[in-house]
Design an enzyme around this catalytic site. Structure first.
Site, PDB file in Angstrom:
ATOM      1  N   CYS A 190       1.039  -0.248  11.881  1.00  0.00           N
ATOM      2  CA  CYS A 190       2.182  -0.362  10.967  1.00  0.00           C
ATOM      3  C   CYS A 190       3.376   0.419  11.488  1.00  0.00           C
ATOM      4  O   CYS A 190       4.475   0.274  10.983  1.00  0.00           O
ATOM      5  CB  CYS A 190       1.854   0.143   9.570  1.00  0.00           C
ATOM      6  N   GLN A 208      -7.232   0.815   4.534  1.00  0.00           N
ATOM      7  CA  GLN A 208      -8.010   0.279   5.658  1.00  0.00           C
ATOM      8  C   GLN A 208      -9.451  -0.063   5.276  1.00  0.00           C
ATOM      9  O   GLN A 208     -10.072  -0.887   5.929  1.00  0.00           O
ATOM     10  CB  GLN A 208      -8.030   1.290   6.817  1.00  0.00           C
ATOM     11  N   GLY A 223       0.839  -1.197   0.000  1.00  0.00           N
ATOM     12  CA  GLY A 223       0.000   0.000   0.000  1.00  0.00           C
ATOM     13  C   GLY A 223       0.874   1.247   0.000  1.00  0.00           C
ATOM     14  O   GLY A 223       0.550   2.254  -0.634  1.00  0.00           O
ATOM     15  N   THR A 224       1.981   1.165   0.689  1.00  0.00           N
ATOM     16  CA  THR A 224       2.913   2.299   0.747  1.00  0.00           C
ATOM     17  C   THR A 224       3.396   2.658  -0.656  1.00  0.00           C
ATOM     18  O   THR A 224       3.437   3.836  -1.027  1.00  0.00           O
ATOM     19  CB  THR A 224       4.123   1.932   1.647  1.00  0.00           C
ATOM     20  N   ASN A 233      -6.537   4.685   9.832  1.00  0.00           N
ATOM     21  CA  ASN A 233      -6.015   3.434  10.395  1.00  0.00           C
ATOM     22  C   ASN A 233      -5.971   3.426  11.915  1.00  0.00           C
ATOM     23  O   ASN A 233      -5.947   2.360  12.523  1.00  0.00           O
ATOM     24  CB  ASN A 233      -4.618   3.151   9.832  1.00  0.00           C
ATOM     25  N   SER A 236      -4.152  -2.655  -0.084  1.00  0.00           N
ATOM     26  CA  SER A 236      -3.085  -3.571   0.307  1.00  0.00           C
ATOM     27  C   SER A 236      -3.692  -4.915   0.709  1.00  0.00           C
ATOM     28  O   SER A 236      -4.677  -4.954   1.458  1.00  0.00           O
ATOM     29  CB  SER A 236      -2.326  -2.952   1.488  1.00  0.00           C
ATOM     30  N   THR A 262       9.285  -7.958 -12.713  1.00  0.00           N
ATOM     31  CA  THR A 262       8.511  -9.204 -12.780  1.00  0.00           C
ATOM     32  C   THR A 262       7.471  -9.223 -11.664  1.00  0.00           C
ATOM     33  O   THR A 262       7.783  -8.928 -10.512  1.00  0.00           O
ATOM     34  CB  THR A 262       9.465 -10.415 -12.665  1.00  0.00           C
TER      35      THR A 262
HETATM   36  N1  PLP Z   1      -2.204   3.470   4.341  1.00  0.00           N
HETATM   37  C1  PLP Z   1      -2.900   3.114   5.430  1.00  0.00           C
HETATM   38  C2  PLP Z   1      -4.146   3.863   5.784  1.00  0.00           C
HETATM   39  C3  PLP Z   1      -2.464   2.030   6.218  1.00  0.00           C
HETATM   40  O1  PLP Z   1      -3.166   1.686   7.308  1.00  0.00           O
HETATM   41  C4  PLP Z   1      -1.301   1.329   5.831  1.00  0.00           C
HETATM   42  C5  PLP Z   1      -0.794   0.216   6.650  1.00  0.00           C
HETATM   43  O2  PLP Z   1      -1.404  -0.232   7.571  1.00  0.00           O
HETATM   44  C6  PLP Z   1      -0.629   1.740   4.666  1.00  0.00           C
HETATM   45  C7  PLP Z   1      -1.095   2.819   3.961  1.00  0.00           C
HETATM   46  C8  PLP Z   1       0.606   1.024   4.208  1.00  0.00           C
HETATM   47  O3  PLP Z   1       0.276  -0.209   3.621  1.00  0.00           O
HETATM   48  P1  PLP Z   1       1.391  -1.353   3.487  1.00  0.00           P
HETATM   49  O4  PLP Z   1       1.562  -1.926   4.863  1.00  0.00           O
HETATM   50  O5  PLP Z   1       0.808  -2.340   2.521  1.00  0.00           O
HETATM   51  O6  PLP Z   1       2.607  -0.703   2.974  1.00  0.00           O
END
Ligand code: PLP
Length: 322
Positions: free
Chosen positions: A265, A119, A11-12, A91, A139, A177
């Site tokens: 996280c 989320q 997600g990041t 989150n 994610s 890939t």
């Molecule tokens: N954005 C939100 C709102 C999140 O809660 C999180 C992780 O919990 C992320 C982004 C980052 O996702 P990832 O852990 O897949 O990098």
């Protein structure tokens, strides 16, 4: 559409790509981005990076329940605004933003709208068309999928720069890939989440409300953070004044109960949560806050046991000088 879902490693990465890719592809139009003070660090730190590259970022305030102010959003729009990025749901406190209204405002002003739905995706229904969402991050591991795979939805026709340069994968926009096992796992998780969503929402929301009522009844000083109804089904965030949340988390963990003080996280960070500060909590109160995330398999019996354990631990912590 043929090419609207682009797989990433997290997600990041999807958040980074949305912001940096749009900023770069639309720099001829302007350098202004609007976001909120309660975004995940994947957004906030990307915004800081873009500021160093000469972009201007407006960070919107939120009210005491964590909702952005639509009037402030309207006022923040400038002729050179290229992107509005507001998270679907938070989150830490679970607050769900007025995404449809934000999308309408963006659309009326011809500004692209990105939402970090990490989320919310798989937990509650999302309609990208109704909400005028142009880009959306998600994610897999938030919906029982594998770790290490995310995605960016990019509405057909939205111009965005590639994030990783190389081969032709992901329509030449995200080279490398593909993580095929991860993507297959993500696909299956989405299928199951979609199939069971109405049932899961009812079940988890009922358990969340039961947990909140039970905690507030048993621990009179406890206070709920975030919105009572505009809230993710699985999120609970409470403050128990004068309790050091870190000690509480460790003691709950010893009893087999996993909780968190802020963002799961970034739970290694001991600085007060920027989200709790943004909703107006003082640092000492923010440091007394506990986050619980419910899953579809949690039961009322587990919650009852949790509340009993919590009361036992609190009686020890309250007696002990901290
Ligand atoms: N954005 C939100 C709102 C999140 O809660 C999180 C992780 O919990 C992320 C982004 C980052 O996702 P990832 O852990 O897949 O990098």
């Amino acid at each position: 559409m043929e090419y609207e879902i682009y797989f990433t490693a997290s997600g990041t990465e999807a958040d980074n790509w949305a912001l940096r890719g749009i900023a770069n592809a639309h720099k001829h139009k302007g350098h202004h981005i609007i976001t909120s003070k309660i975004e995940h660090h994947a957004i906030l730190n990307t915004c800081r990076y873009l500021e160093q590259q000469g972009y201007q970022v407006t960070y919107l305030d939120v009210d005491a329940s964590g909702i952005i102010k639509l009037d402030q959003l309207r006022k923040a729009i400038q002729p050179d605004t290229i992107l509005i990025s507001i998270m679907y749901a938070n989150n830490e406190i679970g607050t769900i933003q007025p995404i449809k209204e934000i999308g309408q405002i963006a659309h009326q002003h011809n500004i692209l709208f990105h939402t970090d739905a990490v989320q919310a995706f798989g937990q509650i229904p999302i309609d990208t068309n109704e909400c005028h969402i142009d880009l959306l991050s998600a994610s897999a591991h938030k919906l029982y999928g594998p770790k290490g795979v995310g995605m960016l939805y990019i509405r057909d026709g939205v111009k965005i720069s590639p994030f990783i340069h190389g081969g032709a994968q992901e329509n030449h926009l995200r080279a490398g890939t593909e993580n095929v096992p991860g993507i297959v796992g993500f696909g299956k998780a989405v299928e199951l989440a979609h199939e069971k969503m109405p049932e899961n929402i009812l079940k988890v929301t009922a358990l969340r409300n039961y947990t909140i009522q039970h905690i507030l009844a048993e621990i009179p000083d406890a206070k709920l953070n975030g919105h009572t109804t505009k809230r993710l089904p699985n999120n609970i965030n409470i403050t128990i004044p004068f309790i050091d949340a870190q000690s509480l988390i460790i003691m709950l963990n010893e009893k087999g109960i996993c909780t968190s003080s802020g963002s799961a996280c970034s739970s290694t960070m001991l600085t007060p949560s920027h989200v709790l500060s943004a909703i107006g909590l003082q640092q000492d109160i923010a440091n007394s806050s506990l986050r619980l995330t419910l899953g579809t398999k949690n039961t009322k019996a587990e919650i009852n046991k949790f509340v009993v354990t919590l009361k036992e631990i609190l009686s020890i912590l309250i007696k002990r000088p901290q």
